[in-house]
Design an enzyme around this catalytic site. Structure first.
Site: not given
Ligand code: CO8
Length: 260
Positions: A66, A111, A114, A134
């Protein structure tokens, strides 16, 4: 091949196969409300127009979950509403009349994992990564992760992944049963298309009933599930396609299915 562009996704058709690409690579295809709305619109269209749907992502992610920027704005009440919509969207994928193949090209987190689990068949590229991180945000999965993951990989493994937030590679995902196949990165879409085309050649009504019957195994007792299977099995005998399939076998020719 015909295409339709939205803002966050792309929808292509190759014959009877639809290919839906999550297309917000700069944010690792994070599933914000706009993406979810477009996905819903696309599903309505695809169910009418295609026999199989492939879902994939552009860039280095399938979907990184998400959109955390959006999540941060949410209160308890509206997060419930948003997660409910997310959950309904994934249920809709699971219940779609046509099979859905996830072609997982990169990160499938939160997500995103999921979403992959709501698909019928998961093919992963060797560079794909999976997890339910999460817990690192002091959250838990909110669109089926605590329910679909244990059904696929067992309760112990699901607890390990959800409680640690650990990210696993494609080979591990294959070993624990989270994906059905792992292929080289450059083979991913071809392999997904091969499977999709093989399914698209079958009778759509038999494919639909097979999916429904298997899905019922999640929620029905074995006796009820067996009764349901028998009902669907016998209903197929009133279709053109089943008569055609059996006749074609006996006449040693290729069947011509009509979907009824
Ligand atoms: N949400 C928003 N932005 C994101 C997300 C995310 N989940 N993941 C990555 N991004 C953005 C980063 O902020 C970054 O943006 P910017 O360039 O503007 O700073 C861009 O994408 C690139 O990401 P990274 O620089 O972090 O890339 P890396 O290669 O360094 O890292 C990772 C990759 C490891 C995947 C890292 O981006 C990460 O950990 N992302 C978050 C993963 C996460 O925690 N996911 C769970 C989110 S909560 C959730 O999914 C709850 C589900 C609820 C229901 C959903 C219904 C549809």
């Amino acid at each position: 091949m015909s295409s339709k562009s939205f803002e966050r996704i792309r929808l292509d058709y190759d014959g009877d196969v639809a290919i839906l690409t999550l297309n917000r690579p700069e944010k690792l295809n994070a599933l914000d409300s706009k993406t979810r709305m477009e996905l819903k619109q696309a599903l309505d269209e695809v169910e009418q127009k295609a026999r199989v749907l492939i879902i994939t992502g552009s860039g280095k992610a399938f979907a990184a979950g998400a959109d955390i920027n959006e999540l941060l704005q949410r209160t308890s009440l509206d997060s419930m509403e948003a997660a409910k919509l997310g959950s309904e969207l994934f249920n809709r994928i699971e219940e779609l009349d046509i099979p859905v193949i996830a072609a997982i090209n990169g990160y499938a987190l939160g997500g995103g994992c999921e979403l992959a689990m709501a698909c019928d068949i998961r093919i992963a590229s060797r560079r794909a990564k999976f997890g339910q991180p999460e817990i690192n945000l002091a959250l838990i999965p909110g669109a089926g992760g605590t329910q679909r993951l244990p059904r696929l990989v067992g309760i112990g493994m699901a607890k390990k992944l959800i409680l640690t937030g650990e990210i696993i590679d494609a080979e591990t995902a294959l070993r624990i049963g989270l994906v059905e196949e792992v292929v080289e990165e450059d083979r991913l879409m071809d392999r997904a298309a091969e499977i999709a085309e093989k399914i698209a050649e079958k009778s759509p009504v038999a494919v639909k009933f097979a999916k429904k019957a298997i899905n019922s195994a999640r929620s029905m007792s074995l006796p009820d599930g067996l009764k349901y299977e028998l009902t669907l099995f016998s209903m197929l005998f009133s279709t053109h396609d089943a008569r055609e399939g059996m006749r074609a076998f006996l006449e040693k020719r290729k069947p011509e299915f009509r979907g009824n």
